[in-house]
Design a protein around this motif. Structure first.
Motif, PDB file in Angstrom:
ATOM      1  N   ARG A  70       0.857  -1.234   0.043  1.00 23.67           N
ATOM      2  CA  ARG A  70       0.015  -0.018  -0.111  1.00 23.67           C
ATOM      3  C   ARG A  70       0.901   1.433   0.101  1.00 23.67           C
ATOM      4  NH1 ARG A  70       0.741   2.262   5.019  1.00 23.67           N
ATOM      5  NH2 ARG A  70       1.229   0.657   6.757  1.00 23.67           N
TER       6      ARG A  70
ATOM      7  N   ARG B 134       1.241   5.425   1.503  1.00 20.82           N
ATOM      8  CA  ARG B 134       1.582   5.831   2.990  1.00 20.82           C
ATOM      9  C   ARG B 134       0.387   6.181   3.722  1.00 20.82           C
ATOM     10  NH1 ARG B 134       6.265   7.494   4.420  1.00 20.82           N
ATOM     11  NH2 ARG B 134       5.467   7.189   6.628  1.00 20.82           N
TER      12      ARG B 134
ATOM     13  N   ALA C 299      -3.852   1.428   5.916  1.00 18.27           N
ATOM     14  CA  ALA C 299      -3.257   0.769   6.848  1.00 18.27           C
ATOM     15  C   ALA C 299      -4.201   0.067   7.909  1.00 18.27           C
ATOM     16  CB  ALA C 299      -2.292   1.822   7.517  1.00 18.27           C
ATOM     17  N   SER C 300      -5.397   1.119   7.948  1.00 17.43           N
ATOM     18  CA  SER C 300      -6.523   0.572   9.101  1.00 17.43           C
ATOM     19  C   SER C 300      -7.307  -0.515   8.356  1.00 17.43           C
ATOM     20  CB  SER C 300      -7.305   1.956   9.396  1.00 17.43           C
ATOM     21  OG  SER C 300      -8.483   1.245  10.168  1.00 17.43           O
TER      22      SER C 300
ATOM     23  N   ARG D  22      -5.207  -3.507   8.906  1.00 12.13           N
ATOM     24  CA  ARG D  22      -5.099  -4.164  10.394  1.00 12.13           C
ATOM     25  C   ARG D  22      -6.430  -4.863  10.799  1.00 12.13           C
ATOM     26  NH1 ARG D  22      -2.626   0.838  11.151  1.00 12.13           N
ATOM     27  NH2 ARG D  22      -4.707   1.640  12.027  1.00 12.13           N
TER      28      ARG D  22
ATOM     29  N   GLN E  26       2.202  -5.835   6.156  1.00 11.22           N
ATOM     30  CA  GLN E  26       1.776  -4.633   5.602  1.00 11.22           C
ATOM     31  C   GLN E  26       3.369  -4.046   4.855  1.00 11.22           C
ATOM     32  OE1 GLN E  26      -0.529  -1.705   7.057  1.00 11.22           O
ATOM     33  NE2 GLN E  26      -1.610  -2.994   8.570  1.00 11.22           N
TER      34      GLN E  26
ATOM     35  N   ALA F 171       5.057  -0.923   2.948  1.00 11.96           N
ATOM     36  CA  ALA F 171       4.674   0.567   2.628  1.00 11.96           C
ATOM     37  C   ALA F 171       5.500   0.539   1.022  1.00 11.96           C
ATOM     38  CB  ALA F 171       5.525   1.562   3.566  1.00 11.96           C
TER      39      ALA F 171
ATOM     40  N   ASP G 276       4.712   4.291  11.135  1.00 14.38           N
ATOM     41  CA  ASP G 276       4.447   3.198  10.370  1.00 14.38           C
ATOM     42  C   ASP G 276       5.659   2.642  10.318  1.00 14.38           C
ATOM     43  OD1 ASP G 276       2.876   1.680   8.788  1.00 14.38           O
ATOM     44  OD2 ASP G 276       3.101   2.765   6.880  1.00 14.38           O
TER      45      ASP G 276
ATOM     46  N   ALA H 247       5.659  -1.437   8.731  1.00 10.49           N
ATOM     47  CA  ALA H 247       5.284  -1.224   7.132  1.00 10.49           C
ATOM     48  C   ALA H 247       6.600  -0.795   6.274  1.00 10.49           C
ATOM     49  CB  ALA H 247       4.119  -0.356   7.010  1.00 10.49           C
TER      50      ALA H 247
END
Length: 535
Positions: A207, A209, A214-215, A218, A226, A228, A487, A490
């Motif tokens: 994904r 940033r 991100a949510s 999770r 995950q 980045a 983060d 990630a």
């Protein structure tokens, strides 16, 4: 009639007659298979009830329409338990039940629609000899079944814009098969998380940033790692470095202006080189390059043993010029000639008044006129601007802001690129940048460490780099490091794994092309069908 190889038909169907006209080809085919299966009980039958003709449209041939007449039969079903007593034989490889076009004709319409959509598909089909309507093409596209949801282990996720800045959707890509697996109508975390819950075997989510995805990862796939995207990491670093350079460039310009204003006006008359316009400077530079080329030609001919007379004749310059150039060991630069001005006799008095604190050019002009000087305000203004420290050109000092680049958005690429890829001019510019301030040199070293870590995928060094940034006094890099800390896992995975979002960005570009070919008038369902079944 034997089967025609130019018109392939499935087994059990034989061509009986072909009639061709200027715009149409009529073909009569007969079903010859002795038995047929009941569509309800699937029991074969050989007892014929009757025959009838079925008219279907086939793919065009040579730009002409093809009308296919099928002579098919009806059979008795001999299964006493079956509710169907009479049934029509099916030709599943050629035409669907109750359809008026063949399967291959329908497939061609669908392919045209996926490539061009409604009105454009109608125009293209007409040129290929297929008469259809926009609604038919759109209906063919919407009738396509959804692709079977296979197991996705490596998922790439990104957003795309329906209307820039207002409405966004989500694209999901299988990084192993390199195919788009689904489109979502928004980029909300709950929507993406609900889709991920259908993939219990999901291992990695690549994904950008953004916090929404991100949510979603999770909540929907807590077991997945995950990653980045490295491109977005480098983009964030570029923005931080650009802000850092802009701050130092602004401070340096302010310092240079303040120092130049503190320098008194020189009293020497006519010794400063004239201040040329950009056009005049370009003409002067062109003439210098021409003279330099002639000088190098003269030196080269002399080394080959030519006489001065022969050199002058071949180069096209005077003999005296050749003698003067050969007598010198270097290229003779022309000294700028001084230009006389009507203000020159009064420059000493004006300089004294300027040093005394009178910096109003209008006031200086009034005083000069009062003393009998026949000068206009325009002459006084131009000469003073040329002679003032802010207006005259000075030799480039080591601490002067280098050109090019002058802007932070240009200089930032010198910080991000590999040192071995820089040209000699860029290396000189970078050296001048690093000499402006100690923070410049420190920031360059930190940026190079991060870019090397990103290119070579050494995520294990991330903690050491973050500690070095936090120990520095560079607010822009510390802000970037604070975002990385939030983060970190990630980012560490993105700096270690081979996975990135480059493939997803490519599919987003293709999606934009499809969306724009629809002129923005179609809705999300049609866009989803065209992207999932793109040719």
């Amino acid at each position: 009639m034997e089967e025609n190889p130019l018109l392939p038909l499935p087994e059990g169907i034989q061509i009986d007659r072909i009639q061709a006209s200027e715009n149409e080809v009529r073909i009569t085919a007969i079903a010859t298979h002795p038995t047929s299966c009941c569509p309800v009980c699937r029991q074969p039958s050989c007892t014929i009830h009757s025959r009838y003709r079925r008219m279907v449209r086939d793919v065009p041939c040579g730009g002409r329409r093809v009308q296919l007449t099928l002579c098919v039969r009806k059979f008795f079903c001999r299964n006493p338990l079956c509710e169907r007593k009479v049934f029509t034989e099916r030709l599943p490889e050629l035409v669907c039940p109750w359809a008026q076009v063949t399967i291959r004709y329908s497939q061609q319409l669908t392919s045209i629609g996926l490539a061009t959509c409604g009105k454009g598909g109608t125009r293209l089909a007409a040129r290929l000899g297929i008469q259809t309507s926009r609604q038919t093409i759109l209906r063919r596209i919407m009738d396509l079944p959804d692709l079977p949801l296979c197991t996705v282990l490596y998922l790439g996720i990104d957003d795309f814009a329906f209307l820039r800045g207002c409405r966004f959707g989500t694209i999901l890509v299988n990084l192993e098969s390199r195919r788009v697996v689904d489109l979502l109508p928004n980029r909300e975390a709950e929507t993406s998380a609900a889709w991920m819950r259908q993939q219990p075997d999901l291992m990695v989510v690549s994904r950008d940033r953004g916090g929404e995805y991100a949510s979603a990862a999770r909540e929907g796939a807590p077991q997945a790692i995950q990653c980045a995207d490295r491109f977005h990491l480098l983009k964030n670093l570029k923005e931080a470095v650009e802000g850092f350079l802009a701050r130092h460039f602004a401070a340096h310009r302010t310092r240079v202006v303040q120092e130049s204003r503190a320098t008194p006006l020189p009293a020497a008359q006519g010794k400063e080189p004239p201040k040329w316009s950009p056009k005049q400077a370009a003409v002067s530079q062109t003439k210098r390059e021409e003279r330099l080329a002639q000088y190098e030609h003269v030196v080269a001919l002399r080394k080959q043993g030519f006489s001065q007379t022969a050199i002058a004749s071949q180069v096209g310059i005077g003999h005296a010029t050749v003698s003067r150039w050969l007598a010198q060991n270097a290229f003779p630069e022309r000294q700028p000639s001084s230009r006389k001005n009507r203000l020159d006799p009064y420059l000493k008095e004006v300089a004294q008044r300027w040093e005394a604190g009178c910096h109003n050019i209008a006031q200086l002009h009034r005083e000069l006129v009062a003393h009998g000087a026949p000068l206009t305000y325009k002459v006084v203004y131009k000469q003073l601007v040329r002679s003032l420290p802010e207006g005259r050109k000075t030799a480039a000092a080591p601490d002067q802001l280098p050109r090019p680049p002058v802007l932070a958005r240009q200089a930032v690429f010198l910080f991000l690129r590999r040192p071995e890829e820089l040209s000699a001019e860029e290396e000189e510019t970078l050296a001048l940048l690093r000499s402006l301030h100690t923070e410049m040199d420190q920031a360059y070293e930190l940026v190079q460490q991060f870019t090397q870590m990103l290119r070579e995928r050494r995520g294990m060094h991330l903690d050491t780099w973050l500690a070095q940034v936090n120990q520095s006094n560079i607010p822009e890099l510390r802000s970037f490091a604070a975002g990385v800390e939030k983060d970190k896992e990630a980012v560490r995975a993105g700096l270690t794994w081979w996975i990135n979002n480059g493939m997803v960005e490519g599919h987003v570009t293709k999606l934009k092309l499809i969306k724009r070919s629809m002129y923005g008038r179609a809705g999300f369902p049609l866009l989803r069908q065209r992207v999932l079944h793109a040719v």
